[in-house]
Write a protein that holds these residues in place. Structure first.
Motif, PDB file in Angstrom:
ATOM      1  N   GLY A  56       0.730  -1.313  -0.111  1.00  0.00           N
ATOM      2  CA  GLY A  56      -0.024   0.050   0.089  1.00  0.00           C
ATOM      3  C   GLY A  56       0.900   1.269   0.039  1.00  0.00           C
ATOM      4  N   GLY A  57       2.045   1.127   0.046  1.00  0.00           N
ATOM      5  CA  GLY A  57       2.878   2.395   0.001  1.00  0.00           C
ATOM      6  C   GLY A  57       2.958   3.286   0.903  1.00  0.00           C
ATOM      7  N   ILE A  58       2.653   4.524   0.822  1.00  0.00           N
ATOM      8  CA  ILE A  58       2.522   5.755   1.816  1.00  0.00           C
ATOM      9  C   ILE A  58       1.281   5.210   2.602  1.00  0.00           C
ATOM     10  CG2 ILE A  58       3.918   7.374   0.493  1.00  0.00           C
ATOM     11  CD1 ILE A  58       1.051   8.653   0.108  1.00  0.00           C
ATOM     12  N   LEU A  59       0.247   4.384   2.389  1.00  0.00           N
ATOM     13  CA  LEU A  59      -0.887   4.121   3.155  1.00  0.00           C
ATOM     14  C   LEU A  59      -0.918   3.146   3.933  1.00  0.00           C
ATOM     15  CD1 LEU A  59      -3.612   5.141   0.433  1.00  0.00           C
ATOM     16  CD2 LEU A  59      -2.665   6.604   2.249  1.00  0.00           C
ATOM     17  N   TYR A  60       0.370   2.612   4.210  1.00  0.00           N
ATOM     18  CA  TYR A  60       0.820   1.285   4.983  1.00  0.00           C
ATOM     19  C   TYR A  60       0.614   1.360   6.338  1.00  0.00           C
ATOM     20  CZ  TYR A  60       2.680  -3.220   6.238  1.00  0.00           C
ATOM     21  OH  TYR A  60       3.174  -4.433   6.762  1.00  0.00           O
ATOM     22  N   ALA A  61      -0.213   1.259   6.996  1.00  0.00           N
ATOM     23  CA  ALA A  61      -0.206   1.743   8.703  1.00  0.00           C
ATOM     24  C   ALA A  61       0.767   0.974   9.381  1.00  0.00           C
ATOM     25  CB  ALA A  61      -1.610   1.605   9.058  1.00  0.00           C
ATOM     26  N   ASP A  62       1.196  -0.296   9.232  1.00  0.00           N
ATOM     27  CA  ASP A  62       2.047  -0.887   9.869  1.00  0.00           C
ATOM     28  C   ASP A  62       3.483  -0.350   9.877  1.00  0.00           C
ATOM     29  OD1 ASP A  62       0.294  -2.460  11.310  1.00  0.00           O
ATOM     30  OD2 ASP A  62       0.505  -4.052  10.010  1.00  0.00           O
ATOM     31  N   GLY A  63       3.631   0.283   8.590  1.00  0.00           N
ATOM     32  CA  GLY A  63       4.965   0.675   8.195  1.00  0.00           C
ATOM     33  C   GLY A  63       5.524   2.113   8.921  1.00  0.00           C
ATOM     34  N   TYR A  64       4.421   2.627   9.190  1.00  0.00           N
ATOM     35  CA  TYR A  64       4.518   3.954  10.288  1.00  0.00           C
ATOM     36  C   TYR A  64       4.963   3.521  11.783  1.00  0.00           C
ATOM     37  CZ  TYR A  64       2.896   6.801   6.213  1.00  0.00           C
ATOM     38  OH  TYR A  64       2.957   7.263   5.185  1.00  0.00           O
ATOM     39  N   ARG A  65       4.322   2.403  12.120  1.00  0.00           N
ATOM     40  CA  ARG A  65       4.497   1.952  13.370  1.00  0.00           C
ATOM     41  C   ARG A  65       5.839   1.597  13.594  1.00  0.00           C
ATOM     42  NH1 ARG A  65      -0.542   1.303  16.267  1.00  0.00           N
ATOM     43  NH2 ARG A  65      -2.291   1.429  14.878  1.00  0.00           N
ATOM     44  N   THR A  66       6.224   0.865  12.502  1.00  0.00           N
ATOM     45  CA  THR A  66       7.643   0.589  12.616  1.00  0.00           C
ATOM     46  C   THR A  66       8.546   1.412  12.518  1.00  0.00           C
ATOM     47  OG1 THR A  66       7.270  -1.621  11.513  1.00  0.00           O
ATOM     48  CG2 THR A  66       9.606  -1.139  11.712  1.00  0.00           C
ATOM     49  N   TYR A  67       8.331   2.585  11.627  1.00  0.00           N
ATOM     50  CA  TYR A  67       9.085   3.909  11.682  1.00  0.00           C
ATOM     51  C   TYR A  67       9.214   4.451  12.888  1.00  0.00           C
ATOM     52  CZ  TYR A  67      10.118   8.659   9.966  1.00  0.00           C
ATOM     53  OH  TYR A  67      10.762   9.923   9.922  1.00  0.00           O
ATOM     54  N   GLY A  68       8.213   4.439  13.633  1.00  0.00           N
ATOM     55  CA  GLY A  68       8.040   4.995  14.954  1.00  0.00           C
ATOM     56  C   GLY A  68       8.930   4.628  16.031  1.00  0.00           C
ATOM     57  N   LEU A  69       8.914   2.981  15.998  1.00  0.00           N
ATOM     58  CA  LEU A  69       9.963   2.324  16.954  1.00  0.00           C
ATOM     59  C   LEU A  69      11.454   2.692  16.372  1.00  0.00           C
ATOM     60  CD1 LEU A  69      10.898   0.262  18.825  1.00  0.00           C
ATOM     61  CD2 LEU A  69      10.252  -1.656  17.198  1.00  0.00           C
ATOM     62  N   VAL A  70      11.550   2.462  15.164  1.00  0.00           N
ATOM     63  CA  VAL A  70      13.156   2.722  14.577  1.00  0.00           C
ATOM     64  C   VAL A  70      13.641   4.310  14.970  1.00  0.00           C
ATOM     65  CG1 VAL A  70      14.714   2.863  12.523  1.00  0.00           C
ATOM     66  CG2 VAL A  70      12.977   0.915  12.909  1.00  0.00           C
ATOM     67  N   GLY A  71      12.740   5.196  14.640  1.00  0.00           N
ATOM     68  CA  GLY A  71      12.870   6.584  14.957  1.00  0.00           C
ATOM     69  C   GLY A  71      13.380   6.782  16.262  1.00  0.00           C
ATOM     70  N   ALA A  72      12.446   6.077  17.228  1.00  0.00           N
ATOM     71  CA  ALA A  72      12.707   6.498  18.617  1.00  0.00           C
ATOM     72  C   ALA A  72      14.001   6.026  19.295  1.00  0.00           C
ATOM     73  CB  ALA A  72      11.479   5.839  19.331  1.00  0.00           C
ATOM     74  N   LEU A  73      14.488   4.694  18.518  1.00  0.00           N
ATOM     75  CA  LEU A  73      15.541   4.160  19.152  1.00  0.00           C
ATOM     76  C   LEU A  73      16.895   5.027  18.843  1.00  0.00           C
ATOM     77  CD1 LEU A  73      14.895   0.463  18.555  1.00  0.00           C
ATOM     78  CD2 LEU A  73      15.069   1.472  20.533  1.00  0.00           C
ATOM     79  N   ILE A  74      16.660   5.523  17.326  1.00  0.00           N
ATOM     80  CA  ILE A  74      17.872   6.137  16.684  1.00  0.00           C
ATOM     81  C   ILE A  74      17.715   7.690  17.395  1.00  0.00           C
ATOM     82  CG2 ILE A  74      18.745   7.494  14.833  1.00  0.00           C
ATOM     83  CD1 ILE A  74      17.389   5.331  13.054  1.00  0.00           C
ATOM     84  N   MET A  75      16.757   8.118  17.706  1.00  0.00           N
ATOM     85  CA  MET A  75      16.766   9.448  18.306  1.00  0.00           C
ATOM     86  C   MET A  75      17.619   9.435  20.004  1.00  0.00           C
ATOM     87  SD  MET A  75      13.168  10.873  17.268  1.00  0.00           S
ATOM     88  CE  MET A  75      13.176  12.385  18.299  1.00  0.00           C
ATOM     89  N   THR A  76      16.969   8.429  20.616  1.00  0.00           N
ATOM     90  CA  THR A  76      17.477   8.177  21.979  1.00  0.00           C
ATOM     91  C   THR A  76      19.026   7.848  21.923  1.00  0.00           C
ATOM     92  OG1 THR A  76      15.560   7.356  22.773  1.00  0.00           O
ATOM     93  CG2 THR A  76      17.102   6.765  24.126  1.00  0.00           C
ATOM     94  N   THR A  77      19.409   7.041  21.130  1.00  0.00           N
ATOM     95  CA  THR A  77      20.959   6.704  20.888  1.00  0.00           C
ATOM     96  C   THR A  77      21.661   7.991  20.651  1.00  0.00           C
ATOM     97  OG1 THR A  77      20.396   4.465  20.181  1.00  0.00           O
ATOM     98  CG2 THR A  77      22.563   5.328  19.531  1.00  0.00           C
ATOM     99  N   ALA A  78      21.211   8.916  19.567  1.00  0.00           N
ATOM    100  CA  ALA A  78      21.868  10.010  19.214  1.00  0.00           C
ATOM    101  C   ALA A  78      22.036  11.042  20.490  1.00  0.00           C
ATOM    102  CB  ALA A  78      21.209  10.841  18.295  1.00  0.00           C
ATOM    103  N   ILE A  79      20.857  11.045  21.482  1.00  0.00           N
ATOM    104  CA  ILE A  79      20.857  11.758  22.654  1.00  0.00           C
ATOM    105  C   ILE A  79      21.868  11.590  23.465  1.00  0.00           C
ATOM    106  CG2 ILE A  79      19.715  12.484  24.706  1.00  0.00           C
ATOM    107  CD1 ILE A  79      17.047  12.762  22.920  1.00  0.00           C
ATOM    108  N   LEU A  80      22.006   9.930  23.704  1.00  0.00           N
ATOM    109  CA  LEU A  80      22.927   9.455  24.690  1.00  0.00           C
ATOM    110  C   LEU A  80      24.409   9.777  24.339  1.00  0.00           C
ATOM    111  CD1 LEU A  80      20.990   6.346  25.955  1.00  0.00           C
ATOM    112  CD2 LEU A  80      21.378   8.370  27.312  1.00  0.00           C
TER     113      LEU A  80
END
Length: 242
Positions: free
Chosen positions: A141-165
Motif C-alpha cells: 500500500g506504499g504511503i498508506l501502509y499503517a504498520d510501516g509507520y508503526r515500525t518507523y516510530g520504533l526505529v526513529g525512537a531508538l535512533i533519537m535516544t541513541t543520538a541523545i545518549l
C-alpha cells in the motif's frame, strides 16, 4: 490525515497547538538550563533526562490506540505531539547551548555546528530512504501502509535516544571545564522581561531570528506538501520517491 483519516484541518490545528506550546517551552527550558547548578553542570542533566521520554513519546506518536473516534484521535495527537516537542526541547536547547561553552574559538564552534547539521541532515534523509524502500513497500500500500509507520516510530525512537545518549556521554568529560552560571536570586519577572527586551533590541539577533523564521516556514510547507505532490500529482511509487 491519509492513513488514519483525521481531517487535514484538524491535523493542522494539532500541529499549530503543539508549536504554540513549543514556543513557550523553548525559552523556559533555556532559562532553567542557563541557571541550573549541579555536579553535572547546567546542560547535561537536561540532556540525560530527555533520552527515555523522547523515545517513548516519539514511539507513541506513531502508534496510537486503535478504534479511537476522530475527536479522541485529535486529543491523542495533540497531547503526544506536545510531549514529543517538549522532551526534544529538553535535549535540543541545552545541547545547542553547549556548543558555545565547549570552545571560545569561532572556527571550532563553526566546525562543531557543521558536524551537527551534517549528521542531522543525513540522519533525516536516511530515515526517509529507509521508510520508502523498506518500511512502506508499494505492494503493501506504499504511503498508506499503517504498520510501516508503526515500525518507523520504533526505529526513529531508538535512533533519537541513541543520538541523545551519544551526545551527552561524549561531552560528559568536558563538564568540569564548562562555564558555570553566576549565582542568581530567585526568578524575577521584571528582570526576565528586561533581559528579553535586551535580546530583542539586538539587530543581529533580529536578522537571524526572522531569517530562521522564514526558512522554517518554507521548509515546513515543503515538507508537509511534498509527499502529497509526489503521490497524487506525480503519482510516484514509494521506491521512486526513495
Amino acid at each position: 490525515n491519509q492513513v488514519l483519516g483525521l481531517p487535514a484541518s484538524w491535523v493542522g490545528l494539532g500541529l499549530m497547538t503543539a508549536l504554540i506550546f513549543d514556543a513557550l517551552s523553548d525559552p523556559l527550558v533555556g532559562y532553567l538550563s542557563d541557571n541550573l547548578h549541579s555536579k553535572w553542570g547546567r546542560r547535561h542533566p537536561f540532556m540525560y533526562a530527555a533520552a527515555l521520554p523522547v523515545m517513548f513519546s516519539f514511539y507513541l506518536l506513531w502508534n496510537p490506540p486503535t478504534g479511537l473516534s476522530p475527536e479522541a484521535l485529535l486529543v491523542y495527537f495533540i497531547t503526544v505531539s506536545i510531549l514529543v516537542r517538549t522532551f526534544v526541547t529538553l535535549y535540543e536547547i541545552p545541547s545547542t547551548s553547549l556548543v558555545a561553552e565547549l570552545s571560545a574559538d569561532y572556527d571550532v564552534r563553526t566546525s562543531m555546528l557543521s558536524f551537527r547539521y551534517f549528521f542531522g541532515w543525513w540522519g533525516g534523509l536516511g530515515m526517509a530512504v529507509l521508510a520508502y524502500f523498506v518500511l512502506l513497500p508499494e505492494e503493501q500500500g506504499g504511503i498508506l501502509y499503517a504498520d510501516g509507520y508503526r515500525t518507523y516510530g520504533l526505529v526513529g525512537a531508538l535512533i533519537m535516544t541513541t543520538a541523545i545518549l551519544v551526545s551527552a556521554l561524549g561531552t560528559h568529560r568536558h563538564i568540569p571545564n564548562l562555564k558555570q552560571p553566576p549565582a542568581r536570586q530567585n526568578f524575577n519577572l521584571k528582570r526576565t522581561i528586561s533581559e528579553l527586551r535586551a535580546t530583542l533590541s539586538s539587530r543581529s539577533f533580529l536578522v537571524l531570528f526572522f531569517s530562521a523564521l522564514f526558512t522554517a516556514m518554507a521548509a515546513g510547507i515543503s515538507t508537509s506538501l511534498n509527499i502529497y505532490f509526489n503521490s497524487y500529482f506525480w503519482e510516484l511509487t514509494t521506491e521512486e520517491m526513495g
